[in-house]
Design a protein around this motif. Structure first.
Motif, PDB file in Angstrom:
ATOM      1  N   THR A   2      47.737  35.958  57.823  1.00 19.16           N
ATOM      2  CA  THR A   2      46.930  36.057  56.622  1.00 19.16           C
ATOM      3  C   THR A   2      47.032  34.790  55.791  1.00 19.16           C
ATOM      4  N   ARG A   4      46.633  35.128  52.532  1.00 20.37           N
ATOM      5  CA  ARG A   4      47.067  35.664  51.242  1.00 20.37           C
ATOM      6  C   ARG A   4      48.579  35.532  51.128  1.00 20.37           C
ATOM      7  N   THR A   6      52.326  36.425  50.796  1.00 23.34           N
ATOM      8  CA  THR A   6      53.025  37.643  51.194  1.00 23.34           C
ATOM      9  C   THR A   6      54.118  37.988  50.192  1.00 23.34           C
ATOM     10  N   GLU A  30      49.451  40.104  49.785  1.00 20.34           N
ATOM     11  CA  GLU A  30      49.680  41.052  50.875  1.00 20.34           C
ATOM     12  C   GLU A  30      51.130  41.524  50.831  1.00 20.34           C
ATOM     13  N   VAL A  32      54.098  42.828  52.517  1.00 19.76           N
ATOM     14  CA  VAL A  32      54.536  42.859  53.909  1.00 19.76           C
ATOM     15  C   VAL A  32      55.753  43.755  54.117  1.00 19.76           C
ATOM     16  N   PRO A  50      59.192  36.747  53.338  1.00 19.38           N
ATOM     17  CA  PRO A  50      57.954  36.694  52.549  1.00 19.38           C
ATOM     18  C   PRO A  50      57.935  35.473  51.649  1.00 19.38           C
TER      19      PRO A  50
END
Length: 122
Positions: A2, A4, A6, A30, A32, A50
């Protein structure tokens, strides 16, 4: 993969995690992983790596302050934003000294959360 940013979402309130996860998605992040206590937060960080951690201070088994120390000991470049209830000013100041990038006051304002997390991820 992604594009975006995390986020690992750490709070002992499942209801707050659900609400915050929706708000994060609406702001372009996002989620995760999630953790309900500090020990899970550290383990999830090590596993998921992340870009951001949203970390509650008051959690069972290992509080957010200790989880912050453990995450930063593992990865000094970790970007952690503290979640705090009203009245925790001393705790917030300590976490910022320890290396947290910023903090958010509960209840969380979605616009403030988006601004703080975008700044922390830059």
């Amino acid at each position: 993969m992604t594009d975006r940013p995390t986020v690992l979402l750490c709070d002992d309130s499942r209801a707050l995690r659900m609400l915050t996860a929706r708000q994060l998605a609406d702001c372009g992040f996002e989620v995760v992983g999630e953790a309900g206590n500090g020990l899970e937060a550290v383990a999830q960080y090590r596993r998921l790596r992340p870009q951001l951690v949203l970390l509650d201070l008051v959690m069972p088994e290992c509080d957010g302050r200790q989880a912050l120390r453990d995450i930063l000991a593992h990865d000094p470049a970790a970007r952690v934003v503290i979640l705090s209830s009203l009245g925790a000013e001393n705790d917030i100041a300590e976490c910022l000294r320890l290396g947290a990038k910023s903090y958010l006051q509960k209840p969380i304002d979605p616009a403030a959360m988006a601004r703080v997390l975008h700044d922390a991820s830059a």
